[in-house]
Motif scaffolding. Structure first.
Motif, PDB file in Angstrom:
ATOM      1  N   LEU A 107       0.874  -1.173   0.000  1.00 36.52           N
ATOM      2  CA  LEU A 107       0.000   0.000   0.000  1.00 36.52           C
ATOM      3  C   LEU A 107       0.910   1.222   0.000  1.00 36.52           C
ATOM      4  CD1 LEU A 107      -2.782   1.369   0.221  1.00 36.52           C
ATOM      5  CD2 LEU A 107      -2.615   1.117   2.706  1.00 36.52           C
ATOM      6  N   ALA A 108       0.860   2.009  -1.098  1.00 32.46           N
ATOM      7  CA  ALA A 108       1.819   3.093  -1.285  1.00 32.46           C
ATOM      8  C   ALA A 108       1.118   4.376  -1.709  1.00 32.46           C
ATOM      9  CB  ALA A 108       2.849   2.692  -2.344  1.00 32.46           C
ATOM     10  N   PRO A 109       1.769   5.522  -1.476  1.00 35.90           N
ATOM     11  CA  PRO A 109       1.223   6.786  -1.989  1.00 35.90           C
ATOM     12  C   PRO A 109       1.079   6.723  -3.505  1.00 35.90           C
ATOM     13  CG  PRO A 109       3.011   7.197  -0.432  1.00 35.90           C
ATOM     14  CD  PRO A 109       3.015   5.724  -0.718  1.00 35.90           C
ATOM     15  N   ILE A 110       0.052   7.337  -4.014  1.00 32.57           N
ATOM     16  CA  ILE A 110      -0.216   7.246  -5.450  1.00 32.57           C
ATOM     17  C   ILE A 110       0.858   7.960  -6.267  1.00 32.57           C
ATOM     18  CG2 ILE A 110      -1.627   9.335  -5.760  1.00 32.57           C
ATOM     19  CD1 ILE A 110      -3.628   7.382  -7.259  1.00 32.57           C
ATOM     20  N   SER A 111       1.616   8.850  -5.627  1.00 34.59           N
ATOM     21  CA  SER A 111       2.677   9.581  -6.332  1.00 34.59           C
ATOM     22  C   SER A 111       3.875   8.696  -6.662  1.00 34.59           C
ATOM     23  CB  SER A 111       3.144  10.775  -5.485  1.00 34.59           C
ATOM     24  OG  SER A 111       3.600  10.327  -4.207  1.00 34.59           O
ATOM     25  N   LEU A 112       4.028   7.584  -5.962  1.00 34.19           N
ATOM     26  CA  LEU A 112       5.152   6.683  -6.241  1.00 34.19           C
ATOM     27  C   LEU A 112       4.863   5.822  -7.459  1.00 34.19           C
ATOM     28  CD1 LEU A 112       6.314   5.376  -2.729  1.00 34.19           C
ATOM     29  CD2 LEU A 112       7.304   7.198  -4.115  1.00 34.19           C
ATOM     30  N   GLU A 113       5.902   5.557  -8.236  1.00 34.29           N
ATOM     31  CA  GLU A 113       5.771   4.686  -9.405  1.00 34.29           C
ATOM     32  C   GLU A 113       6.750   3.536  -9.279  1.00 34.29           C
ATOM     33  OE1 GLU A 113       6.215   6.914 -12.972  1.00 34.29           O
ATOM     34  OE2 GLU A 113       4.447   8.189 -12.612  1.00 34.29           O
ATOM     35  N   PHE A 114       6.288   2.335  -9.656  1.00 30.96           N
ATOM     36  CA  PHE A 114       7.110   1.127  -9.546  1.00 30.96           C
ATOM     37  C   PHE A 114       7.055   0.356 -10.863  1.00 30.96           C
ATOM     38  CE2 PHE A 114       4.979   1.955  -5.505  1.00 30.96           C
ATOM     39  CZ  PHE A 114       6.052   2.112  -4.643  1.00 30.96           C
ATOM     40  N   PRO A 115       8.123  -0.385 -11.193  1.00 35.48           N
ATOM     41  CA  PRO A 115       8.028  -1.338 -12.303  1.00 35.48           C
ATOM     42  C   PRO A 115       6.989  -2.407 -11.959  1.00 35.48           C
ATOM     43  CG  PRO A 115      10.315  -0.995 -11.625  1.00 35.48           C
ATOM     44  CD  PRO A 115       9.462  -0.362 -10.587  1.00 35.48           C
ATOM     45  N   GLN A 116       6.130  -2.766 -12.919  1.00 36.03           N
ATOM     46  CA  GLN A 116       5.069  -3.741 -12.672  1.00 36.03           C
ATOM     47  C   GLN A 116       5.073  -4.786 -13.777  1.00 36.03           C
ATOM     48  OE1 GLN A 116       1.211  -1.793 -11.913  1.00 36.03           O
ATOM     49  NE2 GLN A 116       2.345   0.100 -11.518  1.00 36.03           N
ATOM     50  N   ASP A 117       4.680  -6.020 -13.410  1.00 41.68           N
ATOM     51  CA  ASP A 117       4.540  -7.054 -14.434  1.00 41.68           C
ATOM     52  C   ASP A 117       3.176  -6.929 -15.096  1.00 41.68           C
ATOM     53  OD1 ASP A 117       2.673  -8.180 -12.703  1.00 41.68           O
ATOM     54  OD2 ASP A 117       4.023  -9.739 -11.976  1.00 41.68           O
ATOM     55  N   LYS A 165      -5.215   9.007  -3.459  1.00 37.47           N
ATOM     56  CA  LYS A 165      -4.063   9.343  -2.627  1.00 37.47           C
ATOM     57  C   LYS A 165      -3.157   8.147  -2.346  1.00 37.47           C
ATOM     58  CE  LYS A 165      -5.653  13.485  -0.275  1.00 37.47           C
ATOM     59  NZ  LYS A 165      -5.758  14.200   1.028  1.00 37.47           N
ATOM     60  N   SER A 166      -3.710   6.944  -2.362  1.00 39.69           N
ATOM     61  CA  SER A 166      -2.895   5.748  -2.148  1.00 39.69           C
ATOM     62  C   SER A 166      -3.408   4.619  -3.037  1.00 39.69           C
ATOM     63  CB  SER A 166      -2.896   5.322  -0.676  1.00 39.69           C
ATOM     64  OG  SER A 166      -4.212   5.153  -0.192  1.00 39.69           O
ATOM     65  N   ARG A 167      -2.583   3.606  -3.200  1.00 35.49           N
ATOM     66  CA  ARG A 167      -2.914   2.520  -4.145  1.00 35.49           C
ATOM     67  C   ARG A 167      -2.349   1.202  -3.627  1.00 35.49           C
ATOM     68  NH1 ARG A 167      -1.038   2.262 -10.534  1.00 35.49           N
ATOM     69  NH2 ARG A 167      -1.943   0.207 -10.983  1.00 35.49           N
TER      70      ARG A 167
END
Length: 311
Positions: A169-179, A256-258
């Motif tokens: 569960l992370a702030p929506i502003s963060l971006e991560f590599p996803q499969d 705000k979060s995802r």
């Protein structure tokens, strides 16, 4: 054996002080000390160690404390059930729910089910980070508890309910590599600030083990037990956390979060229902237990709870 002496002894141990117990019980301190001395004489064992800071139980005192709690609770139940006579199930049933598990999510459904189908039962629900539920069950202070883990623990009977995958569960502003399934690799979150439960929590234990297996060190910046604080902190971008879906879905904030699935490895934990091995169940506690198991299995087989599988 006078049950009132046992009740007084339990209060002394709970408060860690003869004087405070005497005040609470409205008994003169010398009289309460005499009751304690009578118990020590009856059992031919020293039950407490006195010091300037109060009293602490000896090994024999701890054993008597455990038995006394069970006896007092059984007597209370007998008074309620015999007084009620023949009729609907009555009594008080205490249920512990691990705050960071599916158990806490089931609390409202269980309360609604008991109120509609078992109106004569008073349900006592508790969610606590500090209490060790297995110990409360062994001493009879809790009738049952939903906790993470599958045992074994001496004095406690485990019934597996489900397995829960953990999610980021992370702030929506963060971006991560996803499969292709939108999942995030554990190695890709190693540097982000994490807000997690304290080390004695089962969720934290699973998080630590997952990073250890991958030879990674998580960036833990705070230990948080209050869900509302955790929710607001993530929404404000202070950090992220790792939780079962049943908990993460309750505190995610739209826009705000995802929530992201976690992979490599999948972090998973058992959820079990625990009851005491030696304390007899009442009809009321059996009825509540059956409803709790039914609700848990319905959750585990529902498509509304990703990452949850029936045991």
């Amino acid at each position: 054996m006078d049950i009132r002496r046992l009740q007084a002894f339990v209060k002394i141990i709970d408060l860690g002080s003869i004087s405070r117990a005497a005040d609470l019980l409205n008994i003169a301190q010398p009289a309460l000390s005499q009751q304690l001395a009578a118990l020590e004489s009856a059992f031919k064992q020293k039950l407490v160690i006195r010091s300037k800071s109060g009293v602490t139980p000896t090994t024999a005192g701890l054993e008597l404390y455990r038995h006394a709690q069970i006896l007092i609770k059984q007597l209370d139940r007998a008074m309620v059930e015999i007084g009620a006579g023949v009729g609907p199930l009555v009594g008080k049933v205490s249920v512990g729910l691990s705050p960071y598990s599916a158990g806490s999510t089931l609390s409202v459904d269980l309360l609604q089910r008991v109120r509609s189908r078992l109106p004569g039962i008073t349900l006592h629900l508790t969610e606590s980070f500090d209490d060790i539920y297995s110990e409360l069950i062994m001493t009879g202070r809790l009738d049952m508890a939903v906790i993470h883990g599958a045992g074994p623990i001496k004095g406690v009977i485990f019934t597996p309910l489900m397995k829960e995958d953990f999610f980021l569960l992370a702030p929506i502003s963060l971006e991560f590599p996803q499969d292709s399934a939108g999942a995030v690799q554990l190695a890709d979150i190693v540097d982000i600030p994490l807000l997690v439960p304290p080390k004695h929590n089962f969720v934290r234990h699973r998080i630590d083990m997952a990073f250890l297996r991958k030879q990674l060190k998580p960036n833990i910046v705070a230990e948080i037990e209050a869900l509302l604080t955790l929710q607001e902190s993530i929404a404000e971008g202070i950090g992220s956390t790792i939780l079962p879906w049943s908990v993460a879905s309750r505190i995610v904030v739209p826009d705000k979060s995802r929530i992201y699935p976690l992979r490599n490895p999948v972090i998973q934990e058992d959820v079990s229902l625990c009851i005491p091995e030696t304390v007899p169940e009442t009809e009321a506690s059996v009825a509540v237990r059956e409803h709790l198991i039914d609700l848990a299995r319905a959750m585990a087989t529902s498509r509304n709870w990703p990452g949850t599988q029936a045991s």
